[in-house]
Design a protein around this motif. Structure first.
Motif, short mmCIF file in Angstrom:
data_model
loop_
_atom_site.label_atom_id
_atom_site.label_comp_id
_atom_site.label_asym_id
_atom_site.label_seq_id
_atom_site.Cartn_x
_atom_site.Cartn_y
_atom_site.Cartn_z
N GLY A 139 3.30 4.32 8.52
CA GLY A 139 3.97 4.88 7.34
C GLY A 139 3.69 6.35 7.18
O GLY A 139 3.05 6.99 8.02
N SER A 154 8.72 5.35 4.49
CA SER A 154 7.97 4.98 3.29
C SER A 154 6.48 5.18 3.49
O SER A 154 6.00 5.23 4.63
CB SER A 154 8.26 3.52 2.92
OG SER A 154 9.65 3.33 2.67
N HIS A 157 5.19 1.69 5.49
CA HIS A 157 6.54 1.30 5.90
C HIS A 157 6.58 -0.07 6.58
O HIS A 157 7.39 -0.92 6.24
CB HIS A 157 7.08 2.37 6.87
CG HIS A 157 8.55 2.29 7.08
ND1 HIS A 157 9.45 3.17 6.52
CD2 HIS A 157 9.31 1.42 7.82
CE1 HIS A 157 10.68 2.86 6.88
NE2 HIS A 157 10.62 1.80 7.68
N CYS A 158 5.70 -0.27 7.55
CA CYS A 158 5.69 -1.53 8.29
C CYS A 158 4.31 -1.76 8.86
O CYS A 158 3.43 -0.90 8.81
CB CYS A 158 6.74 -1.53 9.40
SG CYS A 158 6.52 -0.25 10.65
N ASP A 171 8.28 -5.57 8.36
CA ASP A 171 8.68 -4.54 7.40
C ASP A 171 8.01 -4.80 6.06
O ASP A 171 7.91 -5.94 5.61
CB ASP A 171 10.20 -4.54 7.23
CG ASP A 171 10.68 -3.45 6.30
OD1 ASP A 171 10.66 -2.28 6.72
OD2 ASP A 171 11.03 -3.77 5.15
N SER A 174 10.29 -1.55 2.99
CA SER A 174 10.50 -0.11 3.06
C SER A 174 11.87 0.27 2.51
O SER A 174 12.79 -0.55 2.46
CB SER A 174 10.37 0.38 4.51
OG SER A 174 11.38 -0.21 5.32
#
Length: 514
Positions: A139, A154, A157-158, A171, A174
């Motif tokens: 992220g 983001s 994010h993941c 994920d 995000s």
């Protein structure tokens, strides 16, 4: 009935539901994408992550550390608090009844045995992230394991979650989504060759192999070579010809073998042939075959390389060395996929993937009229550039260990001392990987014991190397002295010359002193 360890969701000390704990990570929280969903507003969206590994179960507190942070071992029978009176307990490994509605965990199919990396960028500008046994957060926040400077990513994010049988990407709700091979995913198994897009950042999944233990394994650690192998994974399943370019000794044949072994023809033959290593009279026969009595000495029929490689891959090394008439015949085969043996009246159909290699500039040869332009465009469809060893020093240590391991059955165990390894890192390697192997073989034989020291490496380099390489220029002397703050011993080691030689060179060039 379910077999193996399980996770039991409890509330106020009472068991509510039991979930099987497989080989993949299990996320617990109130978010609907979690594997174990707790419908309580007081429970964090993503609260806990349980990761089984080697018979042990670890837990990460996602509510406190979204980027994972430290992990703790979860003993059998211990409960981990989630919030609002909920907890999750690890139950003993035995047959346990559980409801069939539990979330099914994503399981890989053997990918865990591979050593995977994520590679961003291309060539010498590539950046690699190695995946290990721990989950990896991705992220924009700086505390992520993979922190990306991408405004479309983001903060968290993941997450990449390795297991003993696979590697998956999850994920984390995000804004712009996580995409694998052009498809937006929530959770997906990662395979070599996959392309992951996170925001505007593109990462390719690369198989680093099995640490170079197989004879044909490409030994890599550097980002530059991981970028090459990402292209290998991308090209492996395609049927088109591939041209591998690179200096002599960089390992082009190993890259060609990787293309073969990672593609759809992996169960077919891999046939290597050096276009510049045979006399003109033999190369035609070796490439296309001959019939009995086709020429003096042809006492029996011979299948050429194209026929031998039927159903597999033909690796034609040094394709630039083929004489013009054989270039014409090669072009004809690529147009019709039929070969005619020397002395034969009929043609045979072949099904071959052609991989060519050269250290020459084919485009310049085309302009000079020394290589057919139509053949050039036939083989120049997919191109791999293998960088020289001097620009990827991160590979030297692993290559050295690999070569010493290969020599062990003949000469016994050998280890290389840190100073000798530093010496290898400071050398330019005009002969690339092949030269490194030759130097190590000489040094290993020259060593009295199991330890290869600096003196043994220096002796081997003097025997193997070109004199121009062993005699650094005045500019390289100056740069080394500046780099090491005038420390002659450190500069000499980096240059690969004895300290006394550096001292003598300085006396002969007073402008370098001071």
């Amino acid at each position: 009935m379910g077999l193996g360890d399980t996770l039991c969701l409890c509330r106020a000390g009472r068991r509510i539901r039991v979930f099987p704990l497989g080989v993949a990570a299990v996320e617990v929280g109130s978010h609907p994408d979690c594997d174990i969903v707790i419908h309580a507003p007081e429970v964090p969206g993503r609260a806990l992550l349980f990761q089984p590994h080697g018979g042990t179960v670890y837990v990460y507190d996602l509510a406190k550390h979204p980027a994972l942070g430290e992990r703790a071992v979860v003993p059998i029978g211990e409960r981990v608090a989630v919030g609002a009176g909920y907890s999750v307990a690890r139950l003993k490994a035995k047959a346990v009844p559980y409801e069939s509605g539990g979330t099914e965990l994503l399981r890989g199919r053997g990918a865990g045995a591979r050593r995977l990396s994520l590679v961003g960028g291309h060539g010498l500008g590539a950046r690699a992230f190695h995946l290990g046994e721990k989950p990896v957060s991705v992220g924009g926040a700086t505390d992520n394991v993979i922190a990306l400077s991408d405004r479309a990513v983001s903060q968290y994010h993941c997450r990449i979650e390795p297991s003993s049988r696979g590697v998956s990407i999850r994920d984390l709700d995000s804004t712009n989504g996580t995409w694998v091979d052009g498809v937006r995913i929530r959770r997906h198994e990662l395979r070599p060759g996959a392309v992951v897009r996170i925001g505007r950042t593109v990462l390719r999944v690369v198989n680093r192999g099995n640490a170079g233990k197989a004879p044909s394994e490409v030994v890599i650690e550097s980002s530059a070579m991981l970028s090459v192998m990402a292209e290998v994974d991308r090209f492996a399943s395609l049927p088109w010809p591939v041209l591998i370019r690179g200096e002599t000794g960089v390992g082009k044949e190993h890259v060609a073998r990787a293309l073969h072994e990672r593609g759809r023809r992996q169960h077919g033959p891999f046939v290597p042939l050096n276009g510049g290593g045979l006399p003109r009279a033999l190369i035609e026969s070796e490439l296309f075959g001959h019939e009995r009595g086709a020429f003096t000495g042809a006492v029996q029929a011979h299948r050429g390389a194209f026929e031998q490689a039927h159903g597999g891959t033909l690796f034609l090394d040094e394709v630039a060395e083929l004489p013009p008439d054989l270039q014409t015949r090669l072009l004809r085969v690529l147009e019709t996929w039929q070969v005619r043996r020397v002395g034969s009246e009929g043609a045979r159909s072949v099904d071959v993937r052609l991989v060519c290699a050269t250290h020459r500039d084919l485009r310049a040869m085309v302009h000079e009229g020394r290589f057919r332009s139509d053949l050039y465009y036939r083989i120049h469809r997919l191109v791999l550039e293998v960088p020289p060893l001097r620009v990827r020093p991160d590979d030297i240590t692993r290559l050295a260990q690999h070569f010493l391991r290969q020599m062990q059955p003949e000469i016994g165990e050998r280890r290389i001392e840190p100073q000798a390894l530093e010496r290898l890192h400071g050398y330019l390697w005009p002969g690339n990987v092949r030269e490194l192997r030759n130097v190590l073989e000489l040094a290993a034989v020259d060593s009295d014991g199991a330890l290869i020291d600096l003196e043994a490496v220096d002796r081997s380099l003097r025997r193997v190397s070109e004199p121009s390489v062993l005699r650094p220029s005045a500019d390289s002397l100056r740069e080394a002295l500046e780099q090491y703050g005038g420390n002659m011993s450190a500069a000499a080691r980096a240059l690969g010359i004895p300290r006394s030689t550096l001292r003598d060179r300085l006396r002969g060039a007073p402008e370098l002193e001071g």
